[in-house]
Scaffold this motif. Structure first.
Motif, mmCIF file in Angstrom:
data_model
loop_
_atom_site.group_PDB
_atom_site.id
_atom_site.type_symbol
_atom_site.label_atom_id
_atom_site.label_comp_id
_atom_site.label_asym_id
_atom_site.label_seq_id
_atom_site.Cartn_x
_atom_site.Cartn_y
_atom_site.Cartn_z
ATOM 1 N N UNK A 113 41.866 30.537 61.757
ATOM 2 C CA UNK A 113 40.717 31.397 61.478
ATOM 3 C C UNK A 113 41.166 32.820 61.168
ATOM 4 N N UNK A 114 42.218 33.291 61.837
ATOM 5 C CA UNK A 114 42.706 34.649 61.570
ATOM 6 C C UNK A 114 43.193 34.798 60.136
ATOM 7 N N UNK A 115 43.905 33.800 59.654
ATOM 8 C CA UNK A 115 44.396 33.863 58.268
ATOM 9 C C UNK A 115 43.234 33.833 57.277
ATOM 10 N N UNK A 116 42.206 33.033 57.586
ATOM 11 C CA UNK A 116 41.041 32.972 56.693
ATOM 12 C C UNK A 116 40.320 34.318 56.675
ATOM 13 N N UNK A 117 40.100 34.883 57.869
ATOM 14 C CA UNK A 117 39.377 36.158 57.943
ATOM 15 C C UNK A 117 40.157 37.265 57.234
ATOM 16 N N UNK A 118 41.477 37.267 57.417
ATOM 17 C CA UNK A 118 42.303 38.300 56.775
ATOM 18 C C UNK A 118 42.230 38.182 55.247
ATOM 19 N N UNK A 119 42.434 36.965 54.762
ATOM 20 C CA UNK A 119 42.417 36.787 53.305
ATOM 21 C C UNK A 119 41.016 37.025 52.741
ATOM 22 N N UNK A 120 39.995 36.633 53.500
ATOM 23 C CA UNK A 120 38.627 36.853 53.041
ATOM 24 C C UNK A 120 38.334 38.339 52.883
ATOM 25 N N UNK A 121 38.778 39.110 53.864
ATOM 26 C CA UNK A 121 38.548 40.562 53.796
ATOM 27 C C UNK A 121 39.208 41.165 52.559
ATOM 28 N N UNK A 122 40.461 40.805 52.332
ATOM 29 C CA UNK A 122 41.168 41.406 51.196
ATOM 30 C C UNK A 122 40.676 40.825 49.861
ATOM 31 N N UNK A 123 40.184 39.588 49.862
ATOM 32 C CA UNK A 123 39.623 39.037 48.619
ATOM 33 C C UNK A 123 38.349 39.777 48.240
ATOM 34 N N UNK A 124 37.522 40.020 49.247
ATOM 35 C CA UNK A 124 36.286 40.750 48.962
ATOM 36 C C UNK A 124 36.595 42.167 48.482
ATOM 37 N N UNK A 125 37.532 42.808 49.148
ATOM 38 C CA UNK A 125 37.914 44.176 48.758
ATOM 39 C C UNK A 125 38.454 44.195 47.328
ATOM 40 N N UNK A 126 39.338 43.283 47.012
ATOM 41 C CA UNK A 126 39.918 43.247 45.664
ATOM 42 C C UNK A 126 38.876 42.932 44.609
ATOM 43 N N UNK A 127 37.923 42.060 44.941
ATOM 44 C CA UNK A 127 36.870 41.728 43.974
ATOM 45 C C UNK A 127 36.010 42.949 43.663
ATOM 46 N N UNK A 128 35.633 43.686 44.689
ATOM 47 C CA UNK A 128 34.802 44.882 44.472
ATOM 48 C C UNK A 128 35.555 45.911 43.623
ATOM 49 N N UNK A 129 36.824 46.133 43.942
ATOM 50 C CA UNK A 129 37.614 47.105 43.160
ATOM 51 C C UNK A 129 37.784 46.605 41.722
ATOM 52 N N UNK A 130 38.052 45.314 41.553
ATOM 53 C CA UNK A 130 38.231 44.769 40.205
ATOM 54 C C UNK A 130 36.962 44.866 39.377
ATOM 55 N N UNK A 167 42.153 42.691 42.368
ATOM 56 C CA UNK A 167 41.626 43.836 41.617
ATOM 57 C C UNK A 167 42.061 43.756 40.162
ATOM 58 N N UNK A 168 43.262 43.254 39.923
ATOM 59 C CA UNK A 168 43.766 43.154 38.547
ATOM 60 C C UNK A 168 43.064 42.070 37.761
ATOM 61 N N UNK A 169 43.116 40.833 38.263
ATOM 62 C CA UNK A 169 42.589 39.763 37.414
ATOM 63 C C UNK A 169 41.070 39.652 37.456
ATOM 64 N N UNK A 170 40.406 40.206 38.497
ATOM 65 C CA UNK A 170 38.940 40.233 38.467
ATOM 66 C C UNK A 170 38.439 41.123 37.332
ATOM 67 N N UNK A 171 39.097 42.244 37.131
ATOM 68 C CA UNK A 171 38.714 43.118 36.006
ATOM 69 C C UNK A 171 38.843 42.361 34.695
ATOM 70 N N UNK A 172 39.904 41.581 34.586
ATOM 71 C CA UNK A 172 40.129 40.785 33.379
ATOM 72 C C UNK A 172 39.024 39.730 33.226
ATOM 73 N N UNK A 173 38.660 39.059 34.321
ATOM 74 C CA UNK A 173 37.647 37.993 34.262
ATOM 75 C C UNK A 173 36.274 38.547 33.902
ATOM 76 N N UNK A 174 36.008 39.799 34.265
ATOM 77 C CA UNK A 174 34.701 40.391 33.955
ATOM 78 C C UNK A 174 34.699 41.003 32.561
ATOM 79 N N UNK A 175 35.761 41.720 32.218
ATOM 80 C CA UNK A 175 35.763 42.510 30.979
ATOM 81 C C UNK A 175 35.977 41.650 29.737
#
Length: 708
Positions: free
Chosen positions: A70-87, A134-142
């Motif tokens: 669960x710790x690994x899921x929560x950690x990756x989830x947090x950074x995935x959400x953060x990277x998606x918002x920035x991207x 953050x990098x590839x989300x920008x690509x997927x949106x733009x």
């Protein structure tokens, strides 16, 4: 009867042991598959209920976040959400700056993706996942919004919403449904490290290990240090595990310090020839240390330094009484005694931190320094440049051919160039994912057009898609096939997951599949041909970085010495960890040579820092001048490691040693100053022997080293 009476009580115990063994292996895997599949279908169901445009994105997110604890899921989830918002924010900004200017926009995207990938390569932990996202989300949106810039905001909001839904569902399910806490795994790791280290120390002190075996153990411990830090970061996201973060930092720090001193002691005794009296002089100290570390002892080591003090005093007295001893052997003996005392103190500190963790007792730890990975700059720059080039190359082909499906290839190339940038074997990683894509292609096609097409409601859809997803998740639990499983899960979830208004188009689906496979194939080709030697753990990059770190020990800001010492130890261990990850389970001889060089530089760097600390507290005079000159020569050698600079550094060290011995011979030398001078002499000797080891790689034609 007698036999039956003795065996019958054992049957329940045998059955319980078998069940526990099954639960710890296949049972854990089945629970993981069930939990992850439940999270995927729950996210899909909620996405349907909310009427999201692309419910499959939420489902795919849960597969990406499917991790053992669960710790690994929560950690990756947090950074995935953060990277998606920035991207998403970066995509909106780029579209706003360059609306309907495709070439300029793609160049801007390439720059953004390159910077994010370089950031991911630099950090090499879950934070790096934020950079990748953050990098590839920008690509997927733009990229899809190039011809319709007005819709980019809606696309960004939709993407962020769908990813957030998948993140929330995955986090809740993995934390509630048969959760596997990472904190317990970290505790088991700490226990195993403690036991393993004490055994290793005992074997070294008893002379059971050759230097080559000890070097391999140091390489494995470097990987263990990085793994523990990674585990600590994951456990931080679990309730109840945050309070131990500082103690785990202290545990890793104390471990590295003791490990370095043990290596220096081991190398010093190994250098002594058969006629040297040094091993016999320090043998009682080693026996005492090894006895304290025996499993039967199993008691705190807090009193070890005090217990060793009489033996150290006896050894010093025997050394003083040993007339006719060569100067080099006398210094070896003094240094070995000093190192044994230092090791006992460091071992006691390590033991105290461990017992605090084992007993779950909160300890006051004075400013523990965190373990921070760092990648050699050449690899960071190459990773960013490679990702930017990949995007530009794919975008050029897509833009000029004007084939719509190539946009999907472009996104997939960008995604996997970014994801694999932190891997020591990027081609192998991409190859595994591509294998998963290829295996999933016929299975996905069959699932979609033979089973899903007949599903009349959501439960039937679950039954139709469950076998394919379960197979992918089962493969993810096998470390050797995890990449294949991830590839299958990512690929099949994008095509099998239905949308709100279903449209079964076999030709369109086949084109989409081919485009995704082509994108991954292009990423593999780019890693294979573009700067293939600039990958994580490349031994040439690691070797150059080790020398730079040793030079930094000479020139870096000293302060009170603790921060510089920790930083140096941290960096060297991290470089060895990268080397270990790239070398695999059986490192070749060339890797052994880099490990040996790294450990020698580690020994040298620690001695330099100790010497600089003594210098900082000393008064002016001939000793200080001689030591400063020796450090200057040493820095020149570390900057340009050739035979000439090595010989000059050795000569300067000998001059400094002469000045120190002259000061010790002075009858007016105070006891405190004499102790500092002896410590400086031990440090000089450690540096001197390290330089002689290095001189073997850079033989001096003048024979100056032989004279030294």
């Amino acid at each position: 009867m007698a036999q039956g009476s003795t065996t019958s009580p054992d049957k329940p115990a045998w059955l319980a042991a078998q069940l526990r063994g099954w639960a710890a292996s296949d049972g854990e895997r089945l629970i993981f598959v069930a939990r992850s599949a439940f999270a995927a279908f729950l996210a899909l169901w909620i996405a349907f209920r909310l009427g999201l445009d692309s419910p499959g994105t939420a489902m795919t997110t849960t597969f990406i976040l499917a991790l053992p604890s669960s710790g690994m899921v929560l950690e990756k989830a947090f950074y995935r959400l953060l990277g998606t918002v920035v991207g998403c924010s970066a995509a909106l900004l780029l579209i706003a700056l360059f609306p309907q200017q495709a070439p300029v926009l793609l160049a801007g995207l390439a720059l953004w993706v390159g910077l994010c990938t370089a950031g991911a390569a630099m950090h090499r932990n879950q934070q790096s996942y934020s950079f990748v996202l953050a990098g590839y989300t920008a690509c997927m949106i733009a990229v899809p919004a190039l011809d319709h810039p007005a819709g980019v905001f809606a696309a960004a909001v939709t993407r962020a919403t769908e990813v957030a839904l998948g993140v929330i569902v995955a986090a809740v399910v993995h934390d509630v449904l048969f959760p596997r806490a990472h904190g317990r795994q970290v505790r088991r790791t700490v226990q195993a490290r403690y036991d393993s280290f004490l055994t290793f120390c005992r074997q070294v002190l008893d002379g059971q290990l050759t230097p080559a075996q000890a070097e391999l153990a140091h390489l494995r411990y470097a990987a263990d240090i990085a793994a523990l830090e990674s585990g600590r970061a994951a456990a931080f996201f679990e309730t109840g595990a945050r309070g131990q973060a500082r103690q785990l930092h202290a545990f890793n720090g104390a471990f590295m310090t003791a490990l370095t001193t043990l290596y220096t002691l081991h190398r010093l005794l190994h250098r002594a020839d058969a006629a040297s009296p040094v091993p016999a002089l320090v043998a009682p100290l080693h026996r005492l240390l090894a006895g304290a570390l025996a499993p039967c002892a199993a008691k705190p080591l807090a009193q070890l330094p005090a217990a060793l003090a009489p033996a150290a005093a006896t050894a010093r007295a025997a050394l003083a009484a040993h007339t006719g001893l060569a100067r080099g052997a006398a210094i070896d003996a003094e240094t070995a005694i000093e190192l044994a005392e230092r090791f006992a103190a460091q071992l006691a500190a390590f033991d105290a931190v461990y017992r605090g963790l084992a007993q779950d007792k909160r300890q006051q730890v004075s400013e523990p320094q965190a373990y921070a990975p760092k990648t050699p700059p050449g690899i960071v720059l190459a990773s960013g440049a490679r990702a930017a080039f990949a995007l530009l190359a794919a975008a050029t082909v897509w833009y000029w051919l004007a084939w719509g499906q190539l946009a999907t290839s472009l996104v997939m190339t960008t995604v996997f160039c970014a994801l694999a940038s932190s891997s020591p074997r990027p081609t192998a990683m991409v190859q595994q994912v591509m294998t998963g894509f290829l295996l999933a292609t016929p299975l996905t096609f069959a699932t979609e057009f033979l089973l899903v097409i007949r599903a009349s409601d959501f439960p039937m859809l679950v039954l139709a898609a469950l076998p394919l997803f379960s197979l992918a998740l089962w493969l993810m639990t096998d470390p050797k096939r995890a990449g294949i499983g991830i590839g299958m899960a990512m690929f099949s979830s994008q095509f099998v997951a239905p949308v709100n208004l279903m449209h079964y188009d076999a030709v369109g689906m086949a084109n989409g599949m081919l485009a995704q496979i082509a994108g991954v194939l292009l990423a593999w080709v780019i890693f294979a041909v573009l700067l293939p030697e600039h990958t994580m753990g490349n031994r040439d990059h690691v070797r150059a970085a080790l020398w730079r770190e040793a030079l930094a020990a000479c020139r870096g800001r000293l302060g009170d010495g603790r921060r510089l010492r920790h930083r140096f130890d941290n960096r060297v261990r991290d470089l060895l960890s990268q080397l270990n990850a790239a070398a695999g389970p059986t490192p070749p001889l060339a890797v052994h040579a880099v490990v040996r060089e790294g450990l020698t530089l580690l020994e040298l760097g620690h001695a330099v820092i100790e010497l600089r600390m003594l210098l900082a507290a000393s008064m002016g005079g001939p000793v200080r001048d001689a030591l400063q000159a020796a450090l200057a020569r040493l820095a020149a050698y570390l900057r340009a490691p050739v035979a000439g600079t090595n010989a000059a550094a050795v000569a300067a060290l000998l001059d400094a040693g002469t000045a120190i011995r002259a000061a010790l011979a002075d009858g007016g030398c105070e006891a405190a100053r004499a102790a500092r001078l002896r410590t400086a002499l031990a440090d000089l000797h450690a540096i001197y022997t390290s330089l002689l080891d290095q001189a073997d790689d850079h033989p001096d034609p003048t024979g100056a080293n032989d004279a030294a």
